[in-house]
Each structure stands twice: as structure tokens, then as C-alpha cells.
Design an enzyme around this catalytic site. Structure first.
Site, PDB file in Angstrom:
ATOM      1  N   GLY A  53      12.323  -1.390   9.166  1.00  0.00           N
ATOM      2  CA  GLY A  53      12.898  -0.270   9.905  1.00  0.00           C
ATOM      3  C   GLY A  53      13.501  -0.735  11.219  1.00  0.00           C
ATOM      4  O   GLY A  53      13.566   0.019  12.185  1.00  0.00           O
ATOM      5  N   GLY A  54      13.968  -1.978  11.250  1.00  0.00           N
ATOM      6  CA  GLY A  54      14.504  -2.542  12.486  1.00  0.00           C
ATOM      7  C   GLY A  54      15.924  -2.105  12.798  1.00  0.00           C
ATOM      8  O   GLY A  54      16.528  -2.612  13.744  1.00  0.00           O
ATOM      9  N   ILE A  58      12.407   2.476  17.673  1.00  0.00           N
ATOM     10  CA  ILE A  58      11.507   1.488  18.252  1.00  0.00           C
ATOM     11  C   ILE A  58      11.676   0.134  17.557  1.00  0.00           C
ATOM     12  O   ILE A  58      11.574  -0.914  18.193  1.00  0.00           O
ATOM     13  CB  ILE A  58      10.038   1.932  18.087  1.00  0.00           C
ATOM     14  CG1 ILE A  58       9.831   3.365  18.589  1.00  0.00           C
ATOM     15  CG2 ILE A  58       9.102   1.017  18.825  1.00  0.00           C
ATOM     16  CD1 ILE A  58       8.498   3.942  18.163  1.00  0.00           C
ATOM     17  N   ASN A 132       6.914  -1.537  10.705  1.00  0.00           N
ATOM     18  CA  ASN A 132       7.325  -0.483  11.635  1.00  0.00           C
ATOM     19  C   ASN A 132       7.968   0.728  10.969  1.00  0.00           C
ATOM     20  O   ASN A 132       7.888   1.834  11.495  1.00  0.00           O
ATOM     21  CB  ASN A 132       8.297  -1.103  12.656  1.00  0.00           C
ATOM     22  CG  ASN A 132       9.108  -0.062  13.407  1.00  0.00           C
ATOM     23  OD1 ASN A 132       8.655   0.492  14.399  1.00  0.00           O
ATOM     24  ND2 ASN A 132      10.304   0.223  12.924  1.00  0.00           N
ATOM     25  N   THR A 153       5.868   5.509   1.578  1.00  0.00           N
ATOM     26  CA  THR A 153       6.661   4.738   2.549  1.00  0.00           C
ATOM     27  C   THR A 153       5.779   4.125   3.628  1.00  0.00           C
ATOM     28  O   THR A 153       5.835   2.919   3.901  1.00  0.00           O
ATOM     29  CB  THR A 153       7.685   5.661   3.251  1.00  0.00           C
ATOM     30  OG1 THR A 153       8.393   6.390   2.265  1.00  0.00           O
ATOM     31  CG2 THR A 153       8.645   4.860   4.107  1.00  0.00           C
ATOM     32  N   TYR A 209      -0.343  20.519  -0.205  1.00  0.00           N
ATOM     33  CA  TYR A 209       0.333  19.552   0.670  1.00  0.00           C
ATOM     34  C   TYR A 209       0.585  20.137   2.056  1.00  0.00           C
ATOM     35  O   TYR A 209       1.028  21.264   2.203  1.00  0.00           O
ATOM     36  CB  TYR A 209       1.673  19.162   0.030  1.00  0.00           C
ATOM     37  CG  TYR A 209       2.514  18.189   0.847  1.00  0.00           C
ATOM     38  CD1 TYR A 209       2.181  16.844   0.910  1.00  0.00           C
ATOM     39  CD2 TYR A 209       3.649  18.625   1.545  1.00  0.00           C
ATOM     40  CE1 TYR A 209       2.960  15.953   1.642  1.00  0.00           C
ATOM     41  CE2 TYR A 209       4.432  17.737   2.274  1.00  0.00           C
ATOM     42  CZ  TYR A 209       4.078  16.397   2.317  1.00  0.00           C
ATOM     43  OH  TYR A 209       4.843  15.517   3.038  1.00  0.00           O
TER      44      TYR A 209
HETATM   45  N1  LIG Z   1       8.638   8.071  17.810  1.00  0.00           N
HETATM   46  C1  LIG Z   1       7.391   8.388  18.007  1.00  0.00           C
HETATM   47  O1  LIG Z   1       7.078   9.248  18.840  1.00  0.00           O
HETATM   48  C2  LIG Z   1       6.297   7.732  17.212  1.00  0.00           C
HETATM   49  C3  LIG Z   1       4.992   8.083  17.487  1.00  0.00           C
HETATM   50  C4  LIG Z   1       3.959   7.485  16.776  1.00  0.00           C
HETATM   51  C5  LIG Z   1       4.268   6.554  15.794  1.00  0.00           C
HETATM   52  N2  LIG Z   1       5.554   6.224  15.522  1.00  0.00           N
HETATM   53  C6  LIG Z   1       5.814   5.236  14.471  1.00  0.00           C
HETATM   54  O2  LIG Z   1       6.754   4.296  14.910  1.00  0.00           O
HETATM   55  C7  LIG Z   1       7.482   3.777  13.802  1.00  0.00           C
HETATM   56  C8  LIG Z   1       8.964   3.722  14.131  1.00  0.00           C
HETATM   57  O3  LIG Z   1       9.448   5.025  14.308  1.00  0.00           O
HETATM   58  P1  LIG Z   1      10.712   5.428  15.199  1.00  0.00           P
HETATM   59  O4  LIG Z   1      10.234   6.469  16.122  1.00  0.00           O
HETATM   60  O5  LIG Z   1      11.384   4.240  15.715  1.00  0.00           O
HETATM   61  O6  LIG Z   1      11.597   6.188  14.106  1.00  0.00           O
HETATM   62  P2  LIG Z   1      13.022   5.862  13.464  1.00  0.00           P
HETATM   63  O7  LIG Z   1      14.043   5.618  14.497  1.00  0.00           O
HETATM   64  O8  LIG Z   1      13.255   6.941  12.463  1.00  0.00           O
HETATM   65  O9  LIG Z   1      12.734   4.492  12.742  1.00  0.00           O
HETATM   66  C9  LIG Z   1      12.094   4.407  11.509  1.00  0.00           C
HETATM   67  C10 LIG Z   1      12.837   3.414  10.669  1.00  0.00           C
HETATM   68  O10 LIG Z   1      12.177   3.319   9.410  1.00  0.00           O
HETATM   69  C11 LIG Z   1      13.162   3.307   8.422  1.00  0.00           C
HETATM   70  N3  LIG Z   1      12.700   3.786   7.126  1.00  0.00           N
HETATM   71  C12 LIG Z   1      12.263   5.014   6.773  1.00  0.00           C
HETATM   72  N4  LIG Z   1      11.988   5.053   5.468  1.00  0.00           N
HETATM   73  C13 LIG Z   1      12.257   3.822   4.973  1.00  0.00           C
HETATM   74  C14 LIG Z   1      12.194   3.236   3.687  1.00  0.00           C
HETATM   75  N5  LIG Z   1      11.800   3.945   2.607  1.00  0.00           N
HETATM   76  N6  LIG Z   1      12.547   1.951   3.535  1.00  0.00           N
HETATM   77  C15 LIG Z   1      12.958   1.231   4.590  1.00  0.00           C
HETATM   78  N7  LIG Z   1      13.053   1.723   5.828  1.00  0.00           N
HETATM   79  C16 LIG Z   1      12.710   3.005   6.021  1.00  0.00           C
HETATM   80  C17 LIG Z   1      14.234   4.219   8.934  1.00  0.00           C
HETATM   81  O11 LIG Z   1      15.423   3.987   8.244  1.00  0.00           O
HETATM   82  P3  LIG Z   1      16.414   5.205   7.845  1.00  0.00           P
HETATM   83  O12 LIG Z   1      17.254   5.439   9.051  1.00  0.00           O
HETATM   84  O13 LIG Z   1      17.165   4.671   6.672  1.00  0.00           O
HETATM   85  O14 LIG Z   1      15.543   6.389   7.513  1.00  0.00           O
HETATM   86  C18 LIG Z   1      14.276   3.821  10.397  1.00  0.00           C
HETATM   87  O15 LIG Z   1      15.116   2.711  10.618  1.00  0.00           O
HETATM   88  C19 LIG Z   1       7.104   4.660  12.601  1.00  0.00           C
HETATM   89  O16 LIG Z   1       6.186   3.964  11.793  1.00  0.00           O
HETATM   90  C20 LIG Z   1       6.443   5.844  13.255  1.00  0.00           C
HETATM   91  O17 LIG Z   1       5.469   6.442  12.408  1.00  0.00           O
HETATM   92  C21 LIG Z   1       6.573   6.786  16.232  1.00  0.00           C
HETATM   93  C1  LIG Z   2      -0.355  -1.807   7.784  1.00  0.00           C
HETATM   94  O1  LIG Z   2      -1.003  -2.932   7.217  1.00  0.00           O
HETATM   95  C2  LIG Z   2      -1.308  -2.961   5.847  1.00  0.00           C
HETATM   96  C3  LIG Z   2      -1.411  -4.373   5.445  1.00  0.00           C
HETATM   97  O2  LIG Z   2      -2.636  -4.790   5.788  1.00  0.00           O
HETATM   98  C4  LIG Z   2      -0.353  -2.182   5.003  1.00  0.00           C
HETATM   99  O3  LIG Z   2      -0.834  -2.100   3.706  1.00  0.00           O
HETATM  100  C5  LIG Z   2      -0.208  -0.836   5.657  1.00  0.00           C
HETATM  101  O4  LIG Z   2       0.405   0.117   4.842  1.00  0.00           O
HETATM  102  C6  LIG Z   2       0.600  -1.126   6.876  1.00  0.00           C
HETATM  103  N1  LIG Z   2       1.296   0.049   7.377  1.00  0.00           N
HETATM  104  C7  LIG Z   2       2.236   0.103   8.344  1.00  0.00           C
HETATM  105  C8  LIG Z   2       3.313   1.103   8.339  1.00  0.00           C
HETATM  106  O5  LIG Z   2       2.256  -0.599   9.266  1.00  0.00           O
END
Ligand SMILES: NC(=O)c1ccc[n+]([C@@H]2O[C@H](COP(=O)([O-])OP(=O)(O)OC[C@H]3O[C@@H](n4cnc5c(N)ncnc54)[C@H](OP(=O)(O)O)[C@@H]3O)[C@@H](O)[C@H]2O)c1
Ligand SMILES: *C1O[C@H](CO)[C@@H](O)[C@H](O)[C@H]1NC(C)=O
Ligand SMILES: *[C@@H]1O[C@H](CO)[C@@H](O)[C@H](O)[C@H]1NC(C)=O
Length: 335
Positions: A53-54, A58, A132, A153, A209
Site C-alpha cells: 500500500g505504498g 501513510i 501497511n 485484505t 456483519y
Molecule cells: N489513517 C488513519 O487514521 C489510520 C488509523 C489507524 C490505522 N491505519 C492503518 O494504516 C494503514 C495505511 O492506511 P492509510 O491511512 O495510509 O490509508 P490509504 O491512503 O487508503 O492507504 C492504504 C493503501 O492500501 C492499499 N490497499 C487497499 N487494499 C489493497 C489490496 N487489496 N491490495 C493492495 N493494496 C491495497 C490502498 O490502495 P488503493 O488505493 O488501491 O485502495 C492504499 O494504497 C492501514 O493499514 C490502516 O488500517 C490508518
Molecule cells: C501482520 O503480521 C502478520 C504476519 O505475522 C500478518 O499475517 C498480518 O495479517 C499482518 N497484518 C498487517 C496488515 O500488517
């Protein structure tokens, strides 16, 4: 709106005052610290890192700062156009940056396997894996492998990816004598999950759900997983650490499924939000900082260690999730 209350109570427990003021914690860093600040002086040249998700949010900032410190970064993304734009942003910022882009859809086990094949074809070592990518609060849907998409995911996809890359990471750590690091993006949202923590028998149950609880469940799975993997690696004597991170509250594309609600929430709680450079700080801290040498199986927020929820510290639940995830991956690959 119980989820808002749960997140708020958790923020209180973690020290809401520090969050609002940006005051540094015991590590010397705090919620106002940026990814560049926390990696000041770090030398990542010679290290290879994958950031899932780079291409945005973030993850992009994490990839940019790791590259700025000299690492070769592989952006793993499902949207190749966005990933190539991200690569250009990083190169515009730092001409010497080493960035590659590879396709990865974490919602499809087939895609994950072909990503790993392409990565292996590059014949690179692997020091750092940043899990990420993530999605949040989406309506009920099944992945290509027939698994509820947030669980698929955020958890199962990274589970398979990490397992497939693990031998390469172990070998790299052995050959180089440099500690490998796996960083898992979890969230404060892991506190708001289903009653039983992980609903093993109802992962795909559409009737009951909840988009919020399913997100919390998947983020709880991230911590449980990091902890279980950490235990396994320590047992084997592998020089690889695994830690989880709550990055903070940051307005990114992640919010797209509940954008109105999140904007209202931000208006009411604006002091609790961070910008993207601050949001990537904890990830970069855990990925590169010398303070973290040998530290594994821990949970970080605002560049400081915290205790996650009771579910997240439950060793038995972690083992159960590990076996469950293995079965899920195995049965999907038989189809
Ligand atoms: N922002 C916050 O407040 C917050 C708080 C707590 C935790 N987090 C965690 O931080 C991480 C990064 O989030 P972010 O806020 O930077 O959001 P973001 O900008 O939406 O980044 C997430 C990235 O993951 C990618 N992604 C989603 N589904 C995917 C898939 N099936 N295969 C490959 N890539 C996929 C997205 O790509 P697409 O553009 O193609 O969807 C996007 O580039 C997440 O794990 C999130 O849960 C964020
Ligand atoms: C975190 O770590 C484990 C690998 O130990 C992986 O299976 C898990 O789903 C990971 N998740 C994310 C989003 O970081
Ligand atoms: C593990 O990694 C650390 C940090 O890179 C290094 O100092 C240590 O010597 C390594 N240990 C082994 C057993 O290779």
C-alpha cells in the site's frame, strides 16, 4: 456510535493529553514527531524494504522516508498507475532514491503468490517488510477467494505474504548479520471488535456483519499475528523482529467509505488528528530506529510502546488465529 466511544476511551487510556500537545514520551518522540525527524541520522543504505500500500497515504510517506535514508524500496500496490505516480513523487523529492514498483492485490491469493514470484525474480535480499495496506469500514463483500474483504485484505493477505517472504528474510538476516524487521500496521480500532474477539465461525456471516467491528477484528488479528510470529521467530533463533503500530488518526483515502462521518468526527476532535508525515513516524521508528534493536512482539503508538487490548495480548487466541489462518490459506489454494 459505540465505536466512537470505544476509540475515545482507548485514546484516554493512552494519554490523550500527550496526543493533543504532541509532548514527547519516554522514547523522546511523541505524536508531533514526523517520519523524517524520527529517522534523522539513520543509515538505511544497503537495506531493502517492501511497503504494501505504498502508493498512497501513510505508506507513501513511509516509502519516501525509507528511500530518503538510503533504502531500496519496493512499493507493492494494486493500482499500478498510482504506484508509478508515487515512485515519481519520491524521485522528485530525492533523485538518488532507489524505488521499484510491483503489482500486489492482497485480496487475491493468486496475486500475492505472483507478487512473491516477481520479487524473487529480482534476486534481492529482504531486510524490512512493512505490512501497511488496508481498507476500512467497507460494506460486506467477499474477496476473490471467498473471504470477507476486510479480514481478507488486512489480515489473511498479509499473513500469506509474510509467510511466503519469511525464508528470504531469514536468509538475509543470517547472511548479513543485520536484524530483519517486520512492521504491522494495526490501529486503535482493534479495541472495538466482536464480542468474542475473532469470530472464527462467522468470518463470512453477512447477517451479523458490522463494518466497524469487522475492521476492529482485522486490526486485532494484525496484532495477534505479529505477536505469534514474533514468538515463533524467537524460538527458531531467527534475527527478525515483528511489531505492530497504531499510526494515529490521519485523514487519508482510508476514510472513503465513511467520509462524511469522518469529516464530522474530525471537526469535533480536530486536536487528536495528525498529518501524514506524523502518521508515518511510528512505522519508520519501528522499522529503523536503533532503540528497537532486538525488540519484538510489542505494540507502538506515537513512537512509544503501549499495551494493546486484553484480546491482543491473549497468547491462546493468537495461536488459534495462526492455525485458522493457515487452514484458510490452504483450503483456498485447493480451489
Ligand atoms: N489513517 C488513519 O487514521 C489510520 C488509523 C489507524 C490505522 N491505519 C492503518 O494504516 C494503514 C495505511 O492506511 P492509510 O491511512 O495510509 O490509508 P490509504 O491512503 O487508503 O492507504 C492504504 C493503501 O492500501 C492499499 N490497499 C487497499 N487494499 C489493497 C489490496 N487489496 N491490495 C493492495 N493494496 C491495497 C490502498 O490502495 P488503493 O488505493 O488501491 O485502495 C492504499 O494504497 C492501514 O493499514 C490502516 O488500517 C490508518
Ligand atoms: C501482520 O503480521 C502478520 C504476519 O505475522 C500478518 O499475517 C498480518 O495479517 C499482518 N497484518 C498487517 C496488515 O500488517
Ligand atoms: C542481529 O541483528 C543485530 C542488529 O542488526 C546485530 O547486531 C546482531 O549481531 C545480529 N545477531 C545475529 C545472531 O546475527
Amino acid at each position: 456510535m459505540l465505536w466512537v466511544l470505544n476509540y475515545f476511551l482507548e485514546a484516554l487510556r493512552m494519554g490523550i493529553f500527550t496526543l493533543m500537545t504532541g509532548r514527547a514520551g519516554p522514547s523522546g518522540y511523541g505524536s508531533a514527531t514526523t517520519a523524517e525527524q524520527v529517522t534523522q541520522g539513520a543509515d538505511a543504505s544497503g537495506l531493502n524494504a517492501i511497503v504494501t500500500g505504498g502508493a498512497s497515504g501513510i505508506g507513501l510517506e513511509t516509502a519516501r522516508v525509507l528511500a530518503l535514508r538510503g533504502a531500496r524500496v519496493i512499493i507493492a500496490a494494486r493500482n499500478m498507475e498510482a504506484a508509478n505516480e508515487a515512485k515519481q513523487i519520491i524521485l522528485d523529492d530525492c533523485k538518488a532514491a532507489k524505488v521499484d514498483v510491483l503489482k500486489l492485490d492482497l485480496c487475491s491469493m493468486k496475486s500475492i503468490r505472483s507478487f512473491v514470484d516477481s520479487f524473487n525474480a529480482l534476486d534481492l535480499q529482504l531486510n524490512i517488510l512493512i505490512n501497511n495496506a488496508g481498507i476500512m469500514f467497507c460494506p460486506f463483500q467477499l474477496s476473490k477467494d471467498g473471504i470477507e474483504t476486510q479480514f481478507a485484505t488486512n489480515h489473511i493477505g498479509h499473513f500469506l505474504l509474510t509467510n511466503l517472504l519469511l525464508d528470504k528474510m531469514k536468509l538475509t538476516a543470517k547472511l548479513t548479520g543485520i536484524e530483519g524487521r517486520i512492521v504491522n500496521l494495526s490501529s486503535i480500532a482493534h479495541v472495538h471488535t466482536y464480542e468474542e474477539g475473532i469470530r472464527f465461525d462467522k468470518i463470512n456471516d453477512q447477517l451479523s456483519y458490522s463494518d466497524k467491528k469487522a475492521y476492529g477484528q482485522s486490526k486485532l488479528a494484525n496484532i495477534l499475528h505479529a505477536n505469534e510470529l514474533s514468538r515463533r521467530l524467537q524460538e527458531e533463533g531467527a534475527n527478525i523482529t515483528v511489531n505492530s503500530v497504531h499510526p494515529g488518526l490521519i485523514m487519508t483515502n482510508l476514510m472513503k467509505h465513511s467520509i462524511v462521518l469522518m469529516k464530522i468526527l474530525k471537526l469535533l476532535t480536530c486536536l487528536l488528528w495528525k498529518n501524514v508525515p506524523q502518521g508515518a513516524a511510528t512505522t519508520c521508528y519501528v522499522a529503523l530506529h536503533p532503540n528497537l534493536k532486538g525488540v519484538s512482539g510489542k505494540y507502538y503508538a506515537d513512537c512509544n510502546e503501549f499495551d494493546p487490548s486484553a484480546f491482543a495480548r491473549d497468547v491462546k487466541l493468537g495461536k488459534k488465529l495462526w492455525d485458522f489462518s493457515h487452514k484458510m490459506v490452504d483450503s483456498a489454494s485447493l480451489q
